[in-house]
Design a protein around this motif. Structure first.
Motif, mmCIF file in Angstrom:
data_model
loop_
_atom_site.group_PDB
_atom_site.id
_atom_site.type_symbol
_atom_site.label_atom_id
_atom_site.label_comp_id
_atom_site.label_asym_id
_atom_site.label_seq_id
_atom_site.Cartn_x
_atom_site.Cartn_y
_atom_site.Cartn_z
ATOM 1 N N LEU A 129 31.245 48.107 61.157
ATOM 2 C CA LEU A 129 31.570 49.326 60.425
ATOM 3 C C LEU A 129 31.493 49.149 58.915
ATOM 4 O O LEU A 129 31.534 50.134 58.162
ATOM 5 C CB LEU A 129 32.964 49.821 60.800
ATOM 6 N N MET A 130 31.364 47.919 58.460
ATOM 7 C CA MET A 130 31.148 47.706 57.026
ATOM 8 C C MET A 130 29.800 48.273 56.583
ATOM 9 O O MET A 130 29.558 48.427 55.375
ATOM 10 C CB MET A 130 31.211 46.216 56.700
ATOM 11 N N ALA A 131 28.929 48.597 57.520
ATOM 12 C CA ALA A 131 27.639 49.215 57.202
ATOM 13 C C ALA A 131 27.770 50.714 56.954
ATOM 14 O O ALA A 131 26.762 51.399 56.732
ATOM 15 C CB ALA A 131 26.650 48.969 58.345
ATOM 16 N N LEU A 132 28.973 51.259 56.986
ATOM 17 C CA LEU A 132 29.204 52.689 56.770
ATOM 18 C C LEU A 132 28.551 53.162 55.475
ATOM 19 O O LEU A 132 28.659 52.523 54.425
ATOM 20 C CB LEU A 132 30.708 52.947 56.703
ATOM 21 N N ARG A 133 27.857 54.304 55.549
ATOM 22 C CA ARG A 133 27.236 54.887 54.362
ATOM 23 C C ARG A 133 27.128 56.393 54.557
ATOM 24 O O ARG A 133 27.211 56.893 55.690
ATOM 25 C CB ARG A 133 25.855 54.284 54.131
ATOM 26 N N PRO A 134 26.952 57.152 53.472
ATOM 27 C CA PRO A 134 26.895 58.620 53.591
ATOM 28 C C PRO A 134 25.674 59.131 54.350
ATOM 29 O O PRO A 134 25.744 60.184 54.983
ATOM 30 C CB PRO A 134 26.868 59.096 52.124
ATOM 31 N N LEU A 151 31.887 59.615 46.038
ATOM 32 C CA LEU A 151 31.498 59.225 47.381
ATOM 33 C C LEU A 151 31.116 57.746 47.436
ATOM 34 O O LEU A 151 31.428 57.037 48.402
ATOM 35 C CB LEU A 151 30.337 60.092 47.868
ATOM 36 N N GLU A 152 30.458 57.288 46.380
ATOM 37 C CA GLU A 152 30.111 55.868 46.316
ATOM 38 C C GLU A 152 31.375 55.006 46.296
ATOM 39 O O GLU A 152 31.455 53.984 46.988
ATOM 40 C CB GLU A 152 29.280 55.597 45.067
ATOM 41 N N ALA A 153 32.354 55.432 45.499
ATOM 42 C CA ALA A 153 33.612 54.687 45.435
ATOM 43 C C ALA A 153 34.356 54.748 46.770
ATOM 44 O O ALA A 153 34.951 53.756 47.217
ATOM 45 C CB ALA A 153 34.485 55.255 44.315
ATOM 46 N N PHE A 154 34.326 55.909 47.420
ATOM 47 C CA PHE A 154 34.978 56.082 48.715
ATOM 48 C C PHE A 154 34.347 55.147 49.741
ATOM 49 O O PHE A 154 35.050 54.460 50.502
ATOM 50 C CB PHE A 154 34.833 57.546 49.148
ATOM 51 N N THR A 155 33.027 55.089 49.767
ATOM 52 C CA THR A 155 32.315 54.229 50.711
ATOM 53 C C THR A 155 32.612 52.754 50.449
ATOM 54 O O THR A 155 32.867 51.976 51.380
ATOM 55 C CB THR A 155 30.801 54.481 50.614
ATOM 56 N N TRP A 156 32.581 52.371 49.178
ATOM 57 C CA TRP A 156 32.873 50.978 48.797
ATOM 58 C C TRP A 156 34.278 50.587 49.229
ATOM 59 O O TRP A 156 34.499 49.490 49.765
ATOM 60 C CB TRP A 156 32.706 50.841 47.291
ATOM 61 N N SER A 157 35.239 51.467 49.032
ATOM 62 C CA SER A 157 36.621 51.190 49.422
ATOM 63 C C SER A 157 36.743 51.046 50.935
ATOM 64 O O SER A 157 37.470 50.184 51.440
ATOM 65 C CB SER A 157 37.548 52.308 48.925
ATOM 66 N N TRP A 158 36.019 51.906 51.652
ATOM 67 C CA TRP A 158 36.020 51.835 53.114
ATOM 68 C C TRP A 158 35.475 50.490 53.576
ATOM 69 O O TRP A 158 36.028 49.844 54.460
ATOM 70 C CB TRP A 158 35.154 52.958 53.680
ATOM 71 N N GLN A 159 34.372 50.058 52.978
ATOM 72 C CA GLN A 159 33.736 48.822 53.417
ATOM 73 C C GLN A 159 34.633 47.614 53.184
ATOM 74 O O GLN A 159 34.753 46.742 54.059
ATOM 75 C CB GLN A 159 32.399 48.650 52.682
#
Length: 491
Positions: A353-358, A452-460
């Protein structure tokens, strides 16, 4: 999600009734759906009540905290004052909490109402299990509890999907009213259920109060720290007080004649290994279940209904895998092999799931969600049975209570920790805690590319932490269950 253990024997023989089974199973599926489905409503609640960050996260965390903390107390009360009585009261409290949530004009009142609902849900599960244990015996009881576990799986599986459909059709307030209405029907249906009780067992009220206080204070610290800073005096004080309460709780348990958690149970390596297995799968499952729907809606513009359907990739395996895992074990497959495969799937899915992206988000997360769901489902089917087989017959009730409390506490703390990590990382990336709280709740601005980039980075990065934690815990599970010993069969 938590499942009830067994209850004490009834005072007299009770004829099993179809109404009893139906009422309890409806209550179980209702509570399970309310646990897994609420996350889909968070973006709408945040917008309507102008809430974000920890106040919004307490909509989920408060429910789970009350559920975890009250399970032991509700089960003990059911044995003493009547299982049907506690079940009816709990269903009514559950419904009142959901109705109050639907009518709430502020996030503070919403959070309070959710705590009330969580306490009611704990009573439904604890008293419901006790009702079945009193009403059924032998093979019939085994089938009843198997159905109870299946219905819990159904509730977890369909919770996000059905909640998303309800929210789309009626709004988030309407969805809570529907849950309240069904809860009242469960309460009325239980009126005709046979009453039973088995008084005589004392309750360790001091231990219960200490456990509730410690868990609540630590949860508060973990949730509030991202906004105020981990070095803030309020956070440090909360952590110190919470840890001290845990220490006092441990001391009280060693001296109590009827402890909530007997020290001998904790020293049972095999039992603790299987308990740790259920804790590990909960950690790998709950954060994704609660927070991924918000990301899907924010990053891809999915409606709550579609986001809920997408979450079936995670929850649907929980519906079918428990029985598959049990069947494999019953046919001679090593339970230790099955659980290690399940843990490997959970760990691998979380790393993936670290591969999560928009872009193409659902396609990217489909396989890892299936892996985590399969691992969780297999674990859900065998951990309780294997753990209970490793404790003496006179300790099975306490062991079941410990397993249920451990699950509930894990759910509450994982949600708090996942939220804290997201908020902390977003705050460091965006430079503004208030802005970060809004983004973490799915409220992206017009110029949302950077958010969104920051949100994705935080998720990863959060997923990396969860994955490493699950991996470490899995190693401990393997060590603890390697040379487990079964107790003597005599009582």
């Amino acid at each position: 999600m938590s499942t009830p253990g067994t209850a004490a024997a009834p005072e007299a023989t009770v004829r099993p009734a179809q109404l009893t089974l139906t009422v309890v199973l409806v209550g179980v599926v209702l509570v399970a759906m309310s646990i897994s489905g609420t996350a889909v409503a968070l973006p709408g609640i945040g917008i309507d009540l102008d809430a974000s960050g920890s106040p919004l996260n307490w909509v989920v965390a408060g429910y789970n905290l009350a559920f975890a903390a009250m399970t032991l107390v509700a089960g003990s009360a059911a044995d003493r004052i009547g299982r049907r009585r506690v079940f009816i009261i709990a269903a009514a409290v559950f419904s009142i909490g959901f109705l109050a949530t639907a009518l709430s004009p502020s996030i503070v009142l919403t959070d309070v109402a959710r705590v009330i609902s969580g306490a009611g849900g704990a009573g439904i599960m604890a008293a419901g299990g006790a009702i079945l244990a009193a009403a059924y015996h032998g093979a019939a009881r085994n089938r009843a509890f198997a159905l109870m576990g299946t219905m819990a799986g159904i509730g977890i599986a369909v919770g996000p999907t059905l909640s998303g459909l309800l929210i789309t059709a009626t709004g988030w307030r309407g969805s809570f009213i529907v849950f309240a209405g069904v809860g009242l029907l469960v309460a009325f249906g239980a009126i005709r259920v046979h009453e039973s009780r088995s008084p005589g067992g004392a309750t360790d009220w001091l231990g219960s109060v200490l456990f509730i206080a410690a868990l609540s204070i630590l949860m508060f610290a973990v949730l509030e720290a991202p906004a105020t800073g981990w070095g803030g005096s309020r956070i440090v004080l909360s952590l110190v007080v919470g840890l001290c309460a845990l220490v006092v709780f441990a001391i009280v348990q060693r001296r109590s004649t009827s402890p909530v958690l007997a020290p001998a149970l904790v020293s049972n390596r095999g039992f603790m290994g299987w308990s740790l297995a259920t804790l590990t799968t909960s950690i790998g499952f709950l954060g994704v279940l609660v927070f991924l729907p918000t990301y899907l809606q924010a990053a891809t513009g999915l409606t709550p209904a579609v986001a809920g359907v997408a979450m079936l990739l995670l929850t649907a395996p929980v519906l079918v895998l428990p029985m598959i895992a049990v069947t494999l074990v019953n046919k001679g497959v090593s339970a230790r092999v099955v659980i290690m495969i399940a843990l490997a799937l959970v760990v691998g899915g979380n790393f993936w799931l670290m591969a999560l992206r928009p872009e193409n988000t659902v396609a990217v997360v489909a396989a890892p969600l299936l892996m985590i769901g399969i691992g969780m489902g297999a674990s859900f089917g065998i951990t309780d049975g294997q753990a209970m087989s490793l404790v003496p017959p006179d300790s099975v009730g306490m062991a079941a209570g410990f397993l249920n409390t451990l699950r509930g506490a894990a759910e509450a703390l994982v949600i708090a920790g996942f939220s804290a990590s997201l908020l902390g990382l977003l705050s460091s990336k965006l430079g503004d805690a208030t802005h970060a709280a809004a983004v973490s709740s799915g409220r992206l601005g017009e110029q949302s590319a950077g958010e969104l980039e920051a949100f994705t980075w935080s998720w990863q990065l959060t997923q990396l932490g969860i994955s490493i934690l699950c991996l470490v815990l899995s190693v401990f599970v393997a060590i603890l269950i390697r040379q487990q010993r079964r107790p003597a069969t005599s009582a």
